[in-house]
Design a protein around this motif. Sequence first.
Motif, PDB file in Angstrom:
ATOM      1  N   ALA A  66      54.043 -13.835  16.643  1.00 21.41           N
ATOM      2  CA  ALA A  66      54.600 -13.118  17.796  1.00 21.41           C
ATOM      3  C   ALA A  66      55.215 -14.079  18.811  1.00 21.41           C
ATOM      4  CB  ALA A  66      53.511 -12.275  18.452  1.00 21.41           C
ATOM      5  N   GLY A  67      55.258 -15.378  18.478  1.00 21.22           N
ATOM      6  CA  GLY A  67      55.848 -16.371  19.369  1.00 21.22           C
ATOM      7  C   GLY A  67      54.898 -16.920  20.419  1.00 21.22           C
ATOM      8  N   VAL A  68      53.667 -16.452  20.433  1.00 21.27           N
ATOM      9  CA  VAL A  68      52.657 -16.938  21.390  1.00 21.27           C
ATOM     10  C   VAL A  68      51.968 -18.117  20.720  1.00 21.27           C
ATOM     11  CG1 VAL A  68      50.625 -16.310  22.751  1.00 21.27           C
ATOM     12  CG2 VAL A  68      52.420 -14.614  22.343  1.00 21.27           C
ATOM     13  N   ASP A  69      52.585 -19.302  20.882  1.00 23.04           N
ATOM     14  CA  ASP A  69      52.167 -20.445  20.078  1.00 23.04           C
ATOM     15  C   ASP A  69      52.026 -21.748  20.862  1.00 23.04           C
ATOM     16  OD1 ASP A  69      54.842 -20.815  20.648  1.00 23.04           O
ATOM     17  OD2 ASP A  69      55.472 -21.028  18.550  1.00 23.04           O
ATOM     18  N   ASN A  81      37.503 -21.072  25.730  1.00 28.11           N
ATOM     19  CA  ASN A  81      38.301 -20.234  26.629  1.00 28.11           C
ATOM     20  C   ASN A  81      39.540 -21.013  27.067  1.00 28.11           C
ATOM     21  OD1 ASN A  81      38.052 -19.107  30.027  1.00 28.11           O
ATOM     22  ND2 ASN A  81      39.093 -18.096  28.360  1.00 28.11           N
ATOM     23  N   PHE A  82      40.694 -20.576  26.575  1.00 27.11           N
ATOM     24  CA  PHE A  82      41.946 -21.222  26.939  1.00 27.11           C
ATOM     25  C   PHE A  82      43.066 -20.200  26.812  1.00 27.11           C
ATOM     26  CE2 PHE A  82      40.882 -22.025  22.555  1.00 27.11           C
ATOM     27  CZ  PHE A  82      42.039 -21.715  21.860  1.00 27.11           C
ATOM     28  N   VAL A  83      44.220 -20.563  27.371  1.00 26.80           N
ATOM     29  CA  VAL A  83      45.349 -19.641  27.435  1.00 26.80           C
ATOM     30  C   VAL A  83      46.468 -20.122  26.515  1.00 26.80           C
ATOM     31  CG1 VAL A  83      47.091 -18.611  28.970  1.00 26.80           C
ATOM     32  CG2 VAL A  83      44.759 -19.017  29.813  1.00 26.80           C
ATOM     33  N   LEU A  84      47.021 -19.177  25.762  1.00 31.75           N
ATOM     34  CA  LEU A  84      48.203 -19.407  24.940  1.00 31.75           C
ATOM     35  C   LEU A  84      49.371 -18.661  25.580  1.00 31.75           C
ATOM     36  CD1 LEU A  84      46.693 -18.762  21.391  1.00 31.75           C
ATOM     37  CD2 LEU A  84      47.128 -20.978  22.467  1.00 31.75           C
ATOM     38  N   HIS A  85      50.604 -19.113  25.302  1.00 29.74           N
ATOM     39  CA  HIS A  85      51.760 -18.412  25.835  1.00 29.74           C
ATOM     40  C   HIS A  85      52.960 -18.608  24.919  1.00 29.74           C
ATOM     41  CE1 HIS A  85      54.070 -21.871  27.717  1.00 29.74           C
ATOM     42  NE2 HIS A  85      52.951 -22.442  27.330  1.00 29.74           N
ATOM     43  N   ASP A  86      54.017 -17.878  25.242  1.00 29.83           N
ATOM     44  CA  ASP A  86      55.223 -17.946  24.414  1.00 29.83           C
ATOM     45  C   ASP A  86      56.325 -18.788  25.024  1.00 29.83           C
ATOM     46  OD1 ASP A  86      56.165 -16.343  26.475  1.00 29.83           O
ATOM     47  OD2 ASP A  86      56.937 -14.763  25.155  1.00 29.83           O
ATOM     48  N   GLY A  87      56.067 -19.424  26.167  1.00 32.36           N
ATOM     49  CA  GLY A  87      57.073 -20.243  26.824  1.00 32.36           C
ATOM     50  C   GLY A  87      58.016 -19.462  27.714  1.00 32.36           C
ATOM     51  N   VAL A  88      57.880 -18.128  27.731  1.00 35.53           N
ATOM     52  CA  VAL A  88      58.775 -17.307  28.542  1.00 35.53           C
ATOM     53  C   VAL A  88      57.984 -16.391  29.464  1.00 35.53           C
ATOM     54  CG1 VAL A  88      60.685 -15.649  28.509  1.00 35.53           C
ATOM     55  CG2 VAL A  88      60.511 -17.369  26.711  1.00 35.53           C
ATOM     56  N   ARG A  89      57.282 -15.375  28.879  1.00 37.99           N
ATOM     57  CA  ARG A  89      56.596 -14.415  29.741  1.00 37.99           C
ATOM     58  C   ARG A  89      55.244 -13.920  29.236  1.00 37.99           C
ATOM     59  NH1 ARG A  89      56.878  -9.368  27.922  1.00 37.99           N
ATOM     60  NH2 ARG A  89      58.333  -8.981  26.242  1.00 37.99           N
ATOM     61  N   LEU A  90      54.915 -14.131  27.976  1.00 43.70           N
ATOM     62  CA  LEU A  90      53.660 -13.614  27.423  1.00 43.70           C
ATOM     63  C   LEU A  90      52.549 -14.650  27.493  1.00 43.70           C
ATOM     64  CD1 LEU A  90      54.953 -11.808  24.205  1.00 43.70           C
ATOM     65  CD2 LEU A  90      54.501 -10.806  26.462  1.00 43.70           C
ATOM     66  N   ARG A  91      51.377 -14.218  27.965  1.00 39.44           N
ATOM     67  CA  ARG A  91      50.192 -15.092  28.007  1.00 39.44           C
ATOM     68  C   ARG A  91      49.004 -14.341  27.431  1.00 39.44           C
ATOM     69  NH1 ARG A  91      49.682 -17.412  34.054  1.00 39.44           N
ATOM     70  NH2 ARG A  91      48.914 -15.306  34.241  1.00 39.44           N
ATOM     71  N   VAL A  92      48.199 -15.068  26.657  1.00 37.45           N
ATOM     72  CA  VAL A  92      46.967 -14.529  26.093  1.00 37.45           C
ATOM     73  C   VAL A  92      45.830 -15.460  26.488  1.00 37.45           C
ATOM     74  CG1 VAL A  92      45.713 -13.947  23.987  1.00 37.45           C
ATOM     75  CG2 VAL A  92      48.169 -13.454  24.144  1.00 37.45           C
ATOM     76  N   ASP A  93      44.823 -14.901  27.140  1.00 40.11           N
ATOM     77  CA  ASP A  93      43.637 -15.646  27.568  1.00 40.11           C
ATOM     78  C   ASP A  93      42.555 -15.412  26.515  1.00 40.11           C
ATOM     79  OD1 ASP A  93      41.596 -16.883  28.941  1.00 40.11           O
ATOM     80  OD2 ASP A  93      41.759 -15.641  30.739  1.00 40.11           O
ATOM     81  N   LEU A  94      42.307 -16.424  25.690  1.00 39.09           N
ATOM     82  CA  LEU A  94      41.343 -16.305  24.585  1.00 39.09           C
ATOM     83  C   LEU A  94      39.928 -16.616  25.046  1.00 39.09           C
ATOM     84  CD1 LEU A  94      43.071 -17.978  21.520  1.00 39.09           C
ATOM     85  CD2 LEU A  94      42.564 -15.572  21.868  1.00 39.09           C
ATOM     86  N   HIS A  95      38.992 -15.782  24.604  1.00 41.44           N
ATOM     87  CA  HIS A  95      37.558 -15.958  24.869  1.00 41.44           C
ATOM     88  C   HIS A  95      36.871 -15.935  23.505  1.00 41.44           C
ATOM     89  CE1 HIS A  95      38.205 -14.996  29.151  1.00 41.44           C
ATOM     90  NE2 HIS A  95      39.114 -14.153  28.682  1.00 41.44           N
ATOM     91  N   LEU A  96      36.427 -17.094  23.053  1.00 43.42           N
ATOM     92  CA  LEU A  96      35.805 -17.196  21.729  1.00 43.42           C
ATOM     93  C   LEU A  96      34.286 -17.190  21.853  1.00 43.42           C
ATOM     94  CD1 LEU A  96      38.137 -19.997  20.360  1.00 43.42           C
ATOM     95  CD2 LEU A  96      38.347 -17.527  19.999  1.00 43.42           C
ATOM     96  N   TYR A  97      33.639 -16.491  20.938  1.00 43.15           N
ATOM     97  CA  TYR A  97      32.183 -16.408  20.947  1.00 43.15           C
ATOM     98  C   TYR A  97      31.662 -16.557  19.519  1.00 43.15           C
ATOM     99  CZ  TYR A  97      33.006 -11.645  19.298  1.00 43.15           C
ATOM    100  OH  TYR A  97      33.425 -10.564  18.567  1.00 43.15           O
ATOM    101  N   GLU A  98      30.350 -16.734  19.417  1.00 44.30           N
ATOM    102  CA  GLU A  98      29.703 -16.788  18.107  1.00 44.30           C
ATOM    103  C   GLU A  98      28.571 -15.768  18.076  1.00 44.30           C
ATOM    104  OE1 GLU A  98      30.155 -21.092  16.300  1.00 44.30           O
ATOM    105  OE2 GLU A  98      29.026 -21.148  18.171  1.00 44.30           O
ATOM    106  N   ALA A  99      28.420 -15.105  16.942  1.00 34.97           N
ATOM    107  CA  ALA A  99      27.326 -14.147  16.761  1.00 34.97           C
ATOM    108  C   ALA A  99      26.040 -14.916  16.471  1.00 34.97           C
ATOM    109  CB  ALA A  99      27.647 -13.200  15.619  1.00 34.97           C
ATOM    110  N   LEU A 100      24.961 -14.501  17.127  1.00 37.46           N
ATOM    111  CA  LEU A 100      23.652 -15.119  16.911  1.00 37.46           C
ATOM    112  C   LEU A 100      22.828 -14.274  15.942  1.00 37.46           C
ATOM    113  CD1 LEU A 100      22.857 -16.144  20.606  1.00 37.46           C
ATOM    114  CD2 LEU A 100      23.846 -17.548  18.772  1.00 37.46           C
TER     115      LEU A 100
END
Length: 182
Positions: A66-69, A81-100
Amino acid sequence: MSQYSMPARDVVALWERLNAHDVEACIGGGWAVDALLGEQTREHSDLDVWAPAAYLERLFVAFAEAGVDRIFPWPGDRPWNFVLHDGVRLRVDLHLYEALADGSLHYGSVVDGGPFPAEALSGRGSVAGVAVRCESAKWAVRWHTGYQARAVDHHDVSLLCQRFGITLPEGFTPIEQASTPR
């Protein structure tokens, strides 16, 4: 509003990319609020996504399609927890977890992270008519507190508390007095 914009059509497109790659994602943040409410109540500058850390490669592939790279440097970035974006207008705030083993989920480092119940990510809602998994209302309220609340936090928390009969946290304004943030 910043240059970044995450309209509903892009949320749906990203959600469909994640599903196409069998990523067990969960929408968080402001879009989770609007998904729970079943309507968009404000503009959003990003999309928060919760996902198991084991799906990181699939997440990267889905978002890259989707270009969010690109990584968007943000104060407080951490490996979970970090943010990805497409260089123009889209941002995705990733929250990674692990199942216990006990069924709970772990977010953060071994030193300062901690578990939370899987029910926190058990909400169901819709974005532009598309069914999505999202944070539960109770946990969406909880995660909008504990820091200096912004206008969007007051807006989101007030709407959730009103709709789901949740006690309004201390320091938040009832919806009659809250204004729609822009």
